[in-house]
Design a protein around this motif. Structure first.
Motif, short mmCIF file in Angstrom:
data_model
loop_
_atom_site.label_atom_id
_atom_site.label_comp_id
_atom_site.label_asym_id
_atom_site.label_seq_id
_atom_site.Cartn_x
_atom_site.Cartn_y
_atom_site.Cartn_z
N ARG A 86 0.84 -1.20 0.00
CA ARG A 86 0.00 0.00 0.00
C ARG A 86 0.88 1.24 0.00
O ARG A 86 2.02 1.24 0.45
CB ARG A 86 -0.93 -0.01 1.22
CG ARG A 86 -2.00 -1.09 1.15
CD ARG A 86 -2.92 -1.03 2.35
NE ARG A 86 -3.59 0.27 2.45
CZ ARG A 86 -4.41 0.61 3.44
NH1 ARG A 86 -4.64 -0.26 4.43
NH2 ARG A 86 -4.98 1.79 3.48
N SER A 87 0.32 2.34 -0.49
CA SER A 87 1.08 3.58 -0.62
C SER A 87 1.56 4.07 0.74
O SER A 87 0.81 4.04 1.73
CB SER A 87 0.21 4.65 -1.29
OG SER A 87 -0.15 4.26 -2.60
N ARG A 88 2.80 4.54 0.77
CA ARG A 88 3.41 5.05 1.99
C ARG A 88 4.16 6.34 1.70
O ARG A 88 4.53 6.61 0.56
CB ARG A 88 4.40 4.03 2.58
CG ARG A 88 3.78 2.70 2.96
CD ARG A 88 4.85 1.71 3.41
NE ARG A 88 4.27 0.41 3.75
CZ ARG A 88 3.81 0.10 4.95
NH1 ARG A 88 3.87 1.00 5.93
NH2 ARG A 88 3.28 -1.09 5.19
N CYS A 89 4.40 7.09 2.73
CA CYS A 89 5.26 8.28 2.62
C CYS A 89 6.68 7.79 2.37
O CYS A 89 7.19 6.93 3.10
CB CYS A 89 5.19 9.11 3.90
SG CYS A 89 6.40 10.47 3.95
N ARG A 90 7.33 8.33 1.36
CA ARG A 90 8.68 7.88 1.03
C ARG A 90 9.70 8.30 2.09
O ARG A 90 10.78 7.73 2.17
CB ARG A 90 9.10 8.44 -0.33
CG ARG A 90 8.21 7.99 -1.47
CD ARG A 90 8.69 8.56 -2.78
NE ARG A 90 7.64 8.58 -3.79
CZ ARG A 90 7.77 9.10 -4.99
NH1 ARG A 90 8.91 9.63 -5.35
NH2 ARG A 90 6.76 9.08 -5.85
N GLN A 91 9.37 9.31 2.91
CA GLN A 91 10.30 9.82 3.91
C GLN A 91 10.20 9.05 5.23
O GLN A 91 11.20 8.58 5.76
CB GLN A 91 10.03 11.31 4.16
CG GLN A 91 11.00 11.97 5.13
CD GLN A 91 12.40 12.04 4.59
OE1 GLN A 91 12.61 12.09 3.38
NE2 GLN A 91 13.40 12.03 5.48
N CYS A 92 8.98 8.91 5.76
CA CYS A 92 8.83 8.31 7.09
C CYS A 92 8.18 6.94 7.07
O CYS A 92 8.11 6.26 8.10
CB CYS A 92 8.04 9.24 8.01
SG CYS A 92 6.28 9.41 7.56
N GLY A 93 7.67 6.51 5.91
CA GLY A 93 7.04 5.19 5.82
C GLY A 93 5.60 5.15 6.29
O GLY A 93 5.01 4.06 6.36
N HIS A 94 5.02 6.28 6.61
CA HIS A 94 3.62 6.32 7.06
C HIS A 94 2.70 5.76 5.98
O HIS A 94 2.73 6.20 4.83
CB HIS A 94 3.24 7.76 7.40
CG HIS A 94 1.76 7.98 7.54
ND1 HIS A 94 1.01 7.40 8.53
CD2 HIS A 94 0.89 8.74 6.79
CE1 HIS A 94 -0.26 7.77 8.39
NE2 HIS A 94 -0.35 8.59 7.34
N GLN A 95 1.89 4.79 6.34
CA GLN A 95 0.95 4.20 5.40
C GLN A 95 -0.22 5.15 5.15
O GLN A 95 -0.86 5.62 6.09
CB GLN A 95 0.43 2.87 5.93
CG GLN A 95 -0.46 2.12 4.95
CD GLN A 95 -0.75 0.71 5.42
OE1 GLN A 95 0.13 -0.13 5.49
NE2 GLN A 95 -2.00 0.44 5.76
N ILE A 96 -0.46 5.43 3.87
CA ILE A 96 -1.49 6.40 3.52
C ILE A 96 -2.87 5.80 3.78
O ILE A 96 -3.22 4.76 3.23
CB ILE A 96 -1.37 6.81 2.04
CG1 ILE A 96 0.06 7.28 1.72
CG2 ILE A 96 -2.38 7.90 1.70
CD1 ILE A 96 0.53 8.46 2.53
N ARG A 97 -3.64 6.45 4.62
CA ARG A 97 -5.00 5.99 4.91
C ARG A 97 -5.91 6.36 3.74
O ARG A 97 -5.62 7.25 2.95
CB ARG A 97 -5.50 6.62 6.20
CG ARG A 97 -4.58 6.37 7.41
CD ARG A 97 -5.15 7.03 8.64
NE ARG A 97 -4.28 6.89 9.81
CZ ARG A 97 -3.35 7.76 10.18
NH1 ARG A 97 -3.16 8.86 9.45
NH2 ARG A 97 -2.61 7.55 11.24
N TRP A 98 -7.08 5.67 3.67
CA TRP A 98 -7.96 5.88 2.52
C TRP A 98 -8.42 7.33 2.42
O TRP A 98 -8.52 7.88 1.32
CB TRP A 98 -9.18 4.95 2.61
CG TRP A 98 -10.15 5.28 3.71
CD1 TRP A 98 -10.17 4.77 4.96
CD2 TRP A 98 -11.23 6.22 3.63
NE1 TRP A 98 -11.19 5.32 5.70
CE2 TRP A 98 -11.87 6.22 4.90
CE3 TRP A 98 -11.73 7.05 2.64
CZ2 TRP A 98 -12.97 7.02 5.19
CZ3 TRP A 98 -12.83 7.87 2.92
CH2 TRP A 98 -13.44 7.84 4.19
N TYR A 99 -8.67 7.96 3.57
CA TYR A 99 -9.15 9.35 3.53
C TYR A 99 -8.03 10.35 3.27
O TYR A 99 -8.30 11.55 3.11
CB TYR A 99 -9.90 9.70 4.83
CG TYR A 99 -9.14 9.44 6.10
CD1 TYR A 99 -8.22 10.36 6.59
CD2 TYR A 99 -9.36 8.27 6.82
CE1 TYR A 99 -7.52 10.13 7.76
CE2 TYR A 99 -8.67 8.02 8.01
CZ TYR A 99 -7.75 8.96 8.47
OH TYR A 99 -7.06 8.72 9.62
#
Length: 288
Positions: free
Chosen positions: A62-75
């Motif tokens: 699933r899509s993540r922030c390339r800097q911190c790895g935060h998984q992008i939530r649907w909203y």
């Protein structure tokens, strides 16, 4: 009737926003998928062990922030709206999110809306929407990586021939076939002559295939106009990149694929019937 066209355009535009969000994934991930595939094939060819890697395709991970790895939530992944709400930053680390993401979504939405306006919410519109989506991908993938993936070029080519066969492009099938054949051959000949004269390769084989695909959509009569328009697109794009400071080293080669893709989109936006009026000298034998 007008209200019907407006509704079709609006529905197609909303669908285009969703597709544009997916195109951002394709543009970023598809070249990396190809690199992994090539690395695996090279290792297999040389007898080296293939390195184990995590699953990486257009869906996983699933899509993540390339800097911190935060998984992008649907909203946080709602086209355009999420970008505005987040003010163009990651919700966790505050890293800037590129403007390209909403721009791709908006451009895709606009082109899909144009398809809906012209052709209604029909298979005819879907064919041209697919044309637009594939060119957006090729434009940006080649701009980023100097790669025009065969999978996308061949899909565009065969869709063009099929669209011609069922009457969606207004191009006779014989003209579409000749457009594909001559589109490839013209650039192949130029490539070989340039290589003989300079010892260098002036363009890639992906450019041959992309012009062939555009020839399938617009017909052989439009090839010269597409090449001329690609030069105009290249000049405008080059000036813009110089102004914003994206071209600092003149020795860095600029791919030709974005110019061709831009010319194809320009032909579609203007309407094929308007191109001969814009470039009459490019049609010495008339147009379809």
């Amino acid at each position: 009737m007008l209200d019907g066209f407006v509704l079709d355009a609006a529905l197609a535009g909303v669908f285009g926003l969703l597709v544009g969000s997916f195109l951002n994934v394709v543009i970023y991930r598809f070249p990396k998928m190809l690199e992994r595939q090539w690395a695996a094939e090279a290792a297999d060819f040389t007898g080296q062990p293939v390195a184990e890697t995590d699953t990486f395709n257009l869906v996983t991970p699933r899509s993540r922030c390339r800097q911190c790895g935060h998984q992008i939530r649907w909203y946080e992944n709602i086209p355009v709206l999420s970008y505005l709400v987040l003010r163009g930053k990651c919700s966790q680390c505050g890293t800037r999110i590129g403007m390209r993401y909403p721009v791709v979504e908006l451009v895709t939405a606009a082109l899909f809306a144009l398809c809906g306006w012209r052709f209604g919410f029909t298979l005819h519109a879907a064919a041209w929407a697919a044309f637009a989506a594939l060119l957006i991908c090729q434009f940006l993938i080649d701009f980023d990586t100097q790669i025009l993936p065969d999978d996308l070029n061949y899909t565009l080519l065969w869709l063009g021939l099929l669209a011609s066969a069922v009457g969606f492009t207004g191009v006779a099938l014989v003209s579409a076939v000749w457009g594909a054949a001559l589109g490839y051959l013209v650039f192949w000949v130029i490539f070989q002559l340039f290589k003989l004269a300079t010892g260098k390769e002036g363009m890639g084989y992906g450019d041959f295939k992309l012009l062939a695909a555009l020839g399938a959509w617009f017909g052989a009569e439009y090839l010269l106009a597409i090449v001329l328009l690609s030069s105009i697109v290249g000049a405008v794009l080059g000036i813009v990149l110089l102004v914003v400071g994206k071209i600092a080293n003149k020795d860095i080669p600029m791919p030709f694929g974005p110019y061709l893709a831009g010319a194809g989109m320009l032909c579609f936006v203007l309407g094929p019937a308007a191109v001969p009026d814009l470039l009459p000298f490019a049609f010495p034998f008339g147009s379809h």
